[in-house]
Design a protein around this motif. Structure first.
Motif, mmCIF file in Angstrom:
data_model
loop_
_atom_site.group_PDB
_atom_site.id
_atom_site.type_symbol
_atom_site.label_atom_id
_atom_site.label_comp_id
_atom_site.label_asym_id
_atom_site.label_seq_id
_atom_site.Cartn_x
_atom_site.Cartn_y
_atom_site.Cartn_z
ATOM 1 N N HIS A 133 0.844 -1.196 0.000
ATOM 2 C CA HIS A 133 0.000 0.000 0.000
ATOM 3 C C HIS A 133 0.876 1.242 0.000
ATOM 4 C CE1 HIS A 133 -2.796 3.047 1.696
ATOM 5 N NE2 HIS A 133 -3.755 2.279 1.206
ATOM 6 N N LEU A 134 0.386 2.287 -0.641
ATOM 7 C CA LEU A 134 1.078 3.577 -0.667
ATOM 8 C C LEU A 134 0.079 4.685 -0.354
ATOM 9 C CD1 LEU A 134 3.101 3.033 -3.939
ATOM 10 C CD2 LEU A 134 4.158 3.561 -1.725
ATOM 11 N N SER A 135 0.458 5.590 0.531
ATOM 12 C CA SER A 135 -0.277 6.840 0.750
ATOM 13 C C SER A 135 0.624 7.963 0.259
ATOM 14 C CB SER A 135 -0.614 7.026 2.235
ATOM 15 O OG SER A 135 -1.543 6.056 2.659
ATOM 16 N N LEU A 136 0.211 8.610 -0.826
ATOM 17 C CA LEU A 136 1.044 9.599 -1.519
ATOM 18 C C LEU A 136 0.294 10.926 -1.530
ATOM 19 C CD1 LEU A 136 2.023 7.262 -4.484
ATOM 20 C CD2 LEU A 136 3.389 7.736 -2.434
ATOM 21 N N TYR A 137 0.736 11.837 -0.689
ATOM 22 C CA TYR A 137 -0.003 13.073 -0.454
ATOM 23 C C TYR A 137 0.700 14.268 -1.088
ATOM 24 C CZ TYR A 137 -2.068 10.264 3.302
ATOM 25 O OH TYR A 137 -2.688 9.277 4.023
ATOM 26 N N LEU A 138 -0.083 15.167 -1.659
ATOM 27 C CA LEU A 138 0.433 16.485 -1.981
ATOM 28 C C LEU A 138 0.462 17.298 -0.694
ATOM 29 C CD1 LEU A 138 -1.383 17.306 -5.348
ATOM 30 C CD2 LEU A 138 1.059 16.908 -5.025
ATOM 31 N N LEU A 139 1.548 17.998 -0.463
ATOM 32 C CA LEU A 139 1.727 18.746 0.777
ATOM 33 C C LEU A 139 0.580 19.723 1.012
ATOM 34 C CD1 LEU A 139 3.593 19.593 3.175
ATOM 35 C CD2 LEU A 139 4.564 21.305 1.623
ATOM 36 N N GLU A 140 0.008 19.669 2.213
ATOM 37 C CA GLU A 140 -0.960 20.667 2.664
ATOM 38 C C GLU A 140 -0.316 21.437 3.810
ATOM 39 O OE1 GLU A 140 -5.074 19.699 3.319
ATOM 40 O OE2 GLU A 140 -4.853 17.838 2.180
ATOM 41 N N VAL A 141 -0.237 22.734 3.656
ATOM 42 C CA VAL A 141 0.397 23.559 4.680
ATOM 43 C C VAL A 141 -0.686 24.107 5.593
ATOM 44 C CG1 VAL A 141 1.876 25.535 5.151
ATOM 45 C CG2 VAL A 141 2.244 24.170 3.081
ATOM 46 N N LYS A 142 -0.655 23.682 6.859
ATOM 47 C CA LYS A 142 -1.680 24.091 7.824
ATOM 48 C C LYS A 142 -1.183 25.268 8.663
ATOM 49 C CE LYS A 142 -4.449 20.675 6.735
ATOM 50 N NZ LYS A 142 -4.775 19.599 7.681
ATOM 51 N N GLU A 143 -2.072 26.225 8.856
ATOM 52 C CA GLU A 143 -1.740 27.371 9.707
ATOM 53 C C GLU A 143 -1.401 26.885 11.117
ATOM 54 O OE1 GLU A 143 -3.543 31.789 10.838
ATOM 55 O OE2 GLU A 143 -4.681 30.414 9.564
ATOM 56 N N GLY A 144 -0.372 27.478 11.710
ATOM 57 C CA GLY A 144 0.049 27.094 13.049
ATOM 58 C C GLY A 144 1.232 26.149 13.062
ATOM 59 N N THR A 145 1.589 25.597 11.882
ATOM 60 C CA THR A 145 2.755 24.718 11.818
ATOM 61 C C THR A 145 4.023 25.539 11.593
ATOM 62 O OG1 THR A 145 2.562 24.394 9.427
ATOM 63 C CG2 THR A 145 1.354 22.874 10.854
ATOM 64 N N GLN A 146 5.165 24.917 11.895
ATOM 65 C CA GLN A 146 6.436 25.585 11.646
ATOM 66 C C GLN A 146 6.612 25.882 10.158
ATOM 67 O OE1 GLN A 146 9.890 23.650 13.583
ATOM 68 N NE2 GLN A 146 8.405 22.398 14.696
ATOM 69 N N LEU A 147 6.182 24.954 9.309
ATOM 70 C CA LEU A 147 6.333 25.130 7.876
ATOM 71 C C LEU A 147 5.513 26.316 7.375
ATOM 72 C CD1 LEU A 147 7.545 24.155 5.248
ATOM 73 C CD2 LEU A 147 5.648 22.525 5.038
ATOM 74 N N LEU A 169 11.193 29.810 2.783
ATOM 75 C CA LEU A 169 11.117 28.679 1.874
ATOM 76 C C LEU A 169 10.126 28.985 0.760
ATOM 77 C CD1 LEU A 169 10.863 25.748 4.461
ATOM 78 C CD2 LEU A 169 12.909 26.426 3.199
ATOM 79 N N ALA A 170 10.242 28.282 -0.341
ATOM 80 C CA ALA A 170 9.290 28.405 -1.446
ATOM 81 C C ALA A 170 8.805 27.016 -1.809
ATOM 82 C CB ALA A 170 9.946 29.063 -2.650
ATOM 83 N N ARG A 171 7.529 26.889 -2.098
ATOM 84 C CA ARG A 171 6.978 25.596 -2.461
ATOM 85 C C ARG A 171 6.763 25.545 -3.964
ATOM 86 N NH1 ARG A 171 1.089 25.281 0.255
ATOM 87 N NH2 ARG A 171 1.242 23.222 -0.686
ATOM 88 N N PRO A 172 6.680 24.335 -4.543
ATOM 89 C CA PRO A 172 6.450 24.210 -5.988
ATOM 90 C C PRO A 172 5.158 24.912 -6.403
ATOM 91 C CG PRO A 172 7.121 22.113 -5.063
ATOM 92 C CD PRO A 172 6.885 23.031 -3.904
ATOM 93 N N ASP A 173 5.146 25.454 -7.639
ATOM 94 C CA ASP A 173 3.940 26.133 -8.115
ATOM 95 C C ASP A 173 2.859 25.107 -8.432
ATOM 96 O OD1 ASP A 173 4.485 25.041 -10.668
ATOM 97 O OD2 ASP A 173 5.647 26.814 -11.242
#
Length: 404
Positions: free
Chosen positions: A200-214, A223-227
């Motif tokens: 099994h694979l769980s393959l997620y596109l990054l979700e940036v949540k408010e309140g996280t370090q990221l 930092l810059a994320r992919p367009d």
């Protein structure tokens, strides 16, 4: 007190057990976590065991029999950070308090940095039979940027050790669209994951949540994320590569290995490696969450436990339960939730069955929106079902917002 388990829901329940402890919080993590201390972990596991017994007794009293359960899921946090004997005690508590199926799927989430061969042996002895390994990346620089505590080599060794010990159902988690991640980087990560041949694979596109370090790092421009175009291409690569490798995409971000020849005569039968526990969330089956911040659903209501571990323990000590909030669901609420969750599955929503169960005619209710979504190639309606297209799975939030 939440409504008791609705026995009219003729699906076996699942149990989710939250283990909040981590050696270090990852930059992208928005989950309920806390630092690991042995004494705190011991008191916490004891409290969770008592909560399991209390819920089992309460449900059995209401329904005149123990509640049937066929999945147990240890999530976190980092469940693999605590001792195997502690998790074994919680599995035993579930079997004492609930009617756990002999072939139940029992999953543990693993951080490779916390693995030992002794723990693996203890998990198997406890009846844990599915491992979900939080790899996230096979590039050490990416792992370091996420504050992960393991290396790519440790991730590979973890899968090898699990295989050697006898685990026959292994899932790998990876994140696409990390800051500065190129298409070449993502292809490498995916190829490395497929080379390990997980079930099994769980393959997620990054979700940036408010309140996280990221979130803070991105907001400061550190930092810059992919367009969006790059992220869309990463998702296309995911779908194409997994299909070619013999995996069934059964949900937006989840892929299960299909049976090899000569068993392919099963035709379109679903893979037996689908996450049986997560399918409960997507199909509206009941599940009971144990531990701090854990969520529950019985078909009629949702409730969530107290978030902080110390406060949770105190509440269990005092009341035998630790419910922070509870929401009774109207028929309209249940239908809306079920529509969104079922649409996440590649099979989509069976319109006639959905109307019979939830009293909502989707075609009539959303007659103004559905043609627009279909014209935009976000959904398709055929054979009595409404389903997301490949494009719709990538842009699923746009679909869900349109159906509110």
């Amino acid at each position: 007190m939440p409504a008791c388990y609705n026995s009219s829901v003729n699906r076996q329940a699942g149990i989710y057990i939250h283990i909040p402890f981590c050696a270090r919080k990852c930059t992208y993590c928005a989950f309920n976590t806390t630092d690991y201390f042995e004494d705190l972990a011991a008191r916490y596991v004891d409290a969770v065991g008592r909560e399991i017994h209390a819920w089992g007794a309460r449900l059995a009293e209401s329904n005149l029999h123990r509640t049937a359960v066929d999945t147990i899921y240890f999530g976190g946090g980092t469940p693999s950070i605590v001792e195997a004997e502690q998790l074994g005690a919680l599995v035993a508590a579930c079997r004492e308090a609930f009617a756990v199926a002999p072939d139940a799927e029992v999953t543990i989430e693993i951080n490779p940095a916390t693995l030992t061969r002794e723990k693996i042996a203890g998990w198997l002895a406890a009846g844990i039979n599915r491992a979900s390994v939080g790899v996230q990346s096979f590039i050490d620089e990416e792992l370091s940027g996420l504050s992960r505590t393991h290396t790519a080599t440790e991730a590979r060794r973890t899968v090898a050790a699990l295989r050697e010990a006898g685990f026959a159902n292994i899932s790998l988690d990876l994140i696409a669209g990390l800051p500065a991640q190129s298409l070449k980087d993502w292809r490498f990560n995916l190829e490395e994951a497929l080379r390990l041949d997980p079930e099994h694979l769980s393959l997620y596109l990054l979700e940036v949540k408010e309140g996280t370090q990221l979130y803070a790092q991105l907001k400061r421009g550190k930092l810059a994320r992919p367009d969006d175009d790059t992220a869309a291409e990463m998702y296309r690569i995911i779908c194409d590569a997994t299909r070619r490798a013999g995996y069934e995409q059964y949900e937006i971000s989840n892929f299960a290995r299909l049976e090899p020849e000569p068993y392919k005569g099963m035709g379109s039968a679903p893979s037996r490696f689908r996450s049986r526990h997560n399918m409960k969330y997507w199909t509206g089956a009941p599940f009971f969450g144990m531990g701090c911040g854990a969520h529950s659903y019985d078909g009629q209501a949702r409730w969530v436990n107290i978030l902080k571990s110390e406060s949770y323990i105190a509440a269990i000590d005092k009341n035998g339960e630790a419910i922070a909030e509870r929401h009774d669901l109207s028929a309209e609420d249940r239908a809306a939730e079920a529509l969104f969750m079922q649409l996440r599955l590649n099979e989509g929503v069976a319109l006639e069955a959905f109307r019979d169960e939830y009293g909502l005619d989707v075609l009539a209710r959303f007659g103004d929106e559905l043609p627009r979504l279909a014209e935009a190639d976000l959904i398709q309606i055929r054979d009595g079902r409404i389903m997301l297209t490949n494009k719709g799975r990538l842009l699923s939030n746009e679909v869900f917002v349109s159906l509110i």
